[in-house]
Design an enzyme around this catalytic site. Sequence first.
Site, PDB file in Angstrom:
ATOM      1  N   PHE A 125       0.856  -1.181   0.000  1.00  0.00           N
ATOM      2  CA  PHE A 125       0.000   0.000   0.000  1.00  0.00           C
ATOM      3  C   PHE A 125       0.895   1.235   0.000  1.00  0.00           C
ATOM      4  O   PHE A 125       1.828   1.314   0.799  1.00  0.00           O
ATOM      5  CB  PHE A 125      -0.882  -0.044   1.255  1.00  0.00           C
ATOM      6  CG  PHE A 125      -1.745   1.156   1.483  1.00  0.00           C
ATOM      7  CD1 PHE A 125      -2.882   1.359   0.710  1.00  0.00           C
ATOM      8  CD2 PHE A 125      -1.445   2.073   2.478  1.00  0.00           C
ATOM      9  CE1 PHE A 125      -3.702   2.459   0.938  1.00  0.00           C
ATOM     10  CE2 PHE A 125      -2.255   3.171   2.714  1.00  0.00           C
ATOM     11  CZ  PHE A 125      -3.391   3.366   1.941  1.00  0.00           C
ATOM     12  N   THR A 128       2.254   7.372   1.742  1.00  0.00           N
ATOM     13  CA  THR A 128       3.236   8.330   2.265  1.00  0.00           C
ATOM     14  C   THR A 128       4.215   8.815   1.196  1.00  0.00           C
ATOM     15  O   THR A 128       4.626   8.057   0.315  1.00  0.00           O
ATOM     16  CB  THR A 128       4.018   7.666   3.417  1.00  0.00           C
ATOM     17  OG1 THR A 128       3.088   7.321   4.437  1.00  0.00           O
ATOM     18  CG2 THR A 128       5.088   8.579   3.990  1.00  0.00           C
ATOM     19  N   ASN A 131       7.247  14.474   1.568  1.00  0.00           N
ATOM     20  CA  ASN A 131       6.683  15.677   2.185  1.00  0.00           C
ATOM     21  C   ASN A 131       5.231  15.500   2.607  1.00  0.00           C
ATOM     22  O   ASN A 131       4.526  16.469   2.842  1.00  0.00           O
ATOM     23  CB  ASN A 131       6.816  16.857   1.218  1.00  0.00           C
ATOM     24  CG  ASN A 131       8.283  17.170   0.949  1.00  0.00           C
ATOM     25  OD1 ASN A 131       9.099  17.208   1.869  1.00  0.00           O
ATOM     26  ND2 ASN A 131       8.629  17.331  -0.313  1.00  0.00           N
ATOM     27  N   GLY A 133       3.512  12.987   5.225  1.00  0.00           N
ATOM     28  CA  GLY A 133       3.434  11.901   6.184  1.00  0.00           C
ATOM     29  C   GLY A 133       2.112  12.001   6.915  1.00  0.00           C
ATOM     30  O   GLY A 133       1.077  11.571   6.412  1.00  0.00           O
ATOM     31  N   ARG A 245      -6.063  -0.585  11.541  1.00  0.00           N
ATOM     32  CA  ARG A 245      -5.432  -0.130  12.792  1.00  0.00           C
ATOM     33  C   ARG A 245      -5.576  -1.075  13.974  1.00  0.00           C
ATOM     34  O   ARG A 245      -4.608  -1.263  14.721  1.00  0.00           O
ATOM     35  CB  ARG A 245      -5.928   1.273  13.152  1.00  0.00           C
ATOM     36  CG  ARG A 245      -5.090   2.312  12.453  1.00  0.00           C
ATOM     37  CD  ARG A 245      -5.456   3.732  12.768  1.00  0.00           C
ATOM     38  NE  ARG A 245      -4.700   4.579  11.862  1.00  0.00           N
ATOM     39  CZ  ARG A 245      -5.214   5.591  11.170  1.00  0.00           C
ATOM     40  NH1 ARG A 245      -6.490   5.889  11.290  1.00  0.00           N
ATOM     41  NH2 ARG A 245      -4.449   6.287  10.372  1.00  0.00           N
ATOM     42  N   GLY A 342      18.396  -5.889  32.455  1.00  0.00           N
ATOM     43  CA  GLY A 342      19.585  -5.086  32.748  1.00  0.00           C
ATOM     44  C   GLY A 342      20.594  -5.156  31.614  1.00  0.00           C
ATOM     45  O   GLY A 342      20.230  -5.066  30.440  1.00  0.00           O
ATOM     46  N   GLU A 366       1.302   3.711  10.196  1.00  0.00           N
ATOM     47  CA  GLU A 366      -0.164   3.645  10.082  1.00  0.00           C
ATOM     48  C   GLU A 366      -0.843   4.701  10.960  1.00  0.00           C
ATOM     49  O   GLU A 366      -1.813   4.429  11.645  1.00  0.00           O
ATOM     50  CB  GLU A 366      -0.674   2.228  10.382  1.00  0.00           C
ATOM     51  CG  GLU A 366      -0.177   1.256   9.328  1.00  0.00           C
ATOM     52  CD  GLU A 366      -1.066   0.044   9.131  1.00  0.00           C
ATOM     53  OE1 GLU A 366      -2.277   0.118   9.400  1.00  0.00           O
ATOM     54  OE2 GLU A 366      -0.542  -0.975   8.674  1.00  0.00           O
ATOM     55  N   THR A 368       0.774   8.193  13.164  1.00  0.00           N
ATOM     56  CA  THR A 368       1.526   8.341  14.413  1.00  0.00           C
ATOM     57  C   THR A 368       0.528   8.399  15.567  1.00  0.00           C
ATOM     58  O   THR A 368      -0.636   8.765  15.385  1.00  0.00           O
ATOM     59  CB  THR A 368       2.346   9.642  14.446  1.00  0.00           C
ATOM     60  OG1 THR A 368       1.420  10.736  14.399  1.00  0.00           O
ATOM     61  CG2 THR A 368       3.308   9.739  13.275  1.00  0.00           C
TER      62      THR A 368
END
Lengths: 389, 264
Positions: A125, A128, A131, A133, A245, A342, A366, A368
């Site tokens: 797909f 985006t 320039n 997004g 989503r 750790g 997908e 932000t």
Amino acid sequence: MAHVDYLLTEEQQMIVDLALRISKEKIIPVRAELDEKEEFPWDIMKELAKADLFGLYIPEEYGGLGKGCFEMCLALEALAYGCIAVTTTYAASALGGYPILLYGSEEQKRLYLPDIASGRRFTAFGLTEANAGSDAAAIQTTAVEDGDSWVINGAKQWITSGGEADVYTIVALTDRNKGARGATAFIVEKGDPGFGFGKKERKMGLRASSTRELIFNDCRIPKERILGRRGQGFIIAMKTLDLARPGIGAIGVGLAHAAFNEATRYAKERIQFGQPIISFQIIQHMLADMATQIEASRALVYAVARTIDAGAKDFAKVSAMAKLFPTDAAMKITTDAVQILGGYGYMKDYPVEKMMRDAKVLQIYEGTNQILRNIIGQAINKEQIIKDC
Amino acid sequence: MPLNIVVCIKQVPDARTVRFDAEKGTIIREGVDAVINPVDLNALEAGLSLKDALGGEVTAISMGPPQAVEALRETIAMGVDKGVLLSDRSFAGSDTLATTYILAKGIEMLGRFDVVICGKQSMDGDTAQVGPGLAVRLGLPSVAYVKEITVLNDGGLFRFRRETDSGYDVVEVEPPFLVTVPPLLNTPRLPSLKGKMRAKKADITIYNANDIKADLKKIGFEGSPTRVVSTAVHAFNARKEMLSGTVEEQVRALIGRLKEAGLL
């Protein structure tokens, strides 16, 4: 001790069992190597195809299993338990397939869906751009009618499975001065004249997934490759993302659960001050928060997916919630898993450092998580009725 | 050329969960999962890939208790067309001689068959006799321990590489025939979702002693000249010694012990 019972049907349990088996037998043994070598997981994609998983969301009449958003979430969660770079590759194919399923003509569906369902053709797909997004309406790729063809010019950026996929659904401007209504969706096939790929991106995480630029240089496609109506491009993109989503939320749940299990196993084995570190309350509290967040995430994802499958119409808000909460939780949980391990957790010998690197993208792609908060906030602002609980 | 392929399978206790009662010398069956004998999965894969290449039908057949139906369902989830279970109380106690008789009678019920594939041996009985014995019963040429399968003349001729102690033989054989396969011949496929859904609804044919017209003298305890008299669990009675002290002291002591034992 009891676990939360999500009352899965026998078929849903089958999907979980099979996807989890693939995770454990085929994905986990190779995930570190795929990550290290940035290697596209073709062998695993073939396994998923043989297992019929590419056809999960595709109706039976087109060779799929006719399942819904919920079953997709179950499969994605179980696969993400193994590796989210592999899972994203699988999910991206659905992201490329949904627009055809939702808006394709009968002919387009018959032409593409059976191949997608069987795994013969792999999809991607493309929305985006460099320039454009979060501000998707700022896309600059154009499509111009020319006789029996559309001629596309421009470039799509960071396209998952770019170069590997056979079929791409992309969005381009057809009427520059109509703003958001000036975009149209198209189906582009690998091998179309003027369609090429840019360099493969090198990434912090998600390294087994291929992320590339799609380059259109007077790319000529037949007229019938238009998807939906002229001007419907953004609606198609938004509806596709709304449907996908919860699946990203499910990927977050699977990843978080895997990190939690690693942390728990380690905390039970690691002896410091003469006792396993899980006996220290600070570690117990961390694990308690992780477990609770995972269960809350899972419950939200499942509930929203079931809402969508029940036929909900305008589900952008709840769908955004089902991605936002689990992916923020996954970032926190994977970070805490590294903390519990750790110094060992920071080393590549243990799987949690990869999990933490991988988790970050879930808050970015997908939509932000900031944009998702906008979607949720705007929906709350628009809602006329303030609903009682 | 489409082939009718028969794969023999056995349901066995899962080696990962199995435990033994050392005193009684028996397997503790409670709480132990039943699985398809692992090398039978390689036999199934061999059968299914022949079907993929040449067309035809794969039938899985098993002798066992009624619950072995589940093992046959699993084979259908992998892509097998038909499952047949040979099950009867009078089959109990059958040794390999009786088992090959029962399997042969069952396979003869299926009509035409071109290829019979067996796993080399079961992980519980471990005899490796059933495959070749079944070939004798069915009057078929048999090739055991097949490591490589090449299809020639569109399935009219098969070339096998057969493992031997000193190397390998290359054997050519025309169907019908029986082969037994070792582990690592191939990677058994996983089930598919459509296969699992089909398996859930599939009718598994069950034949009893009467159905296959078995001679009661040739089956069960009566038809079995061999008898398992007792089973013993391997006991590991090696001398144990726990070393203590700091890690350095333990390592020094360990090296000392290994040297004493002549291992270093």
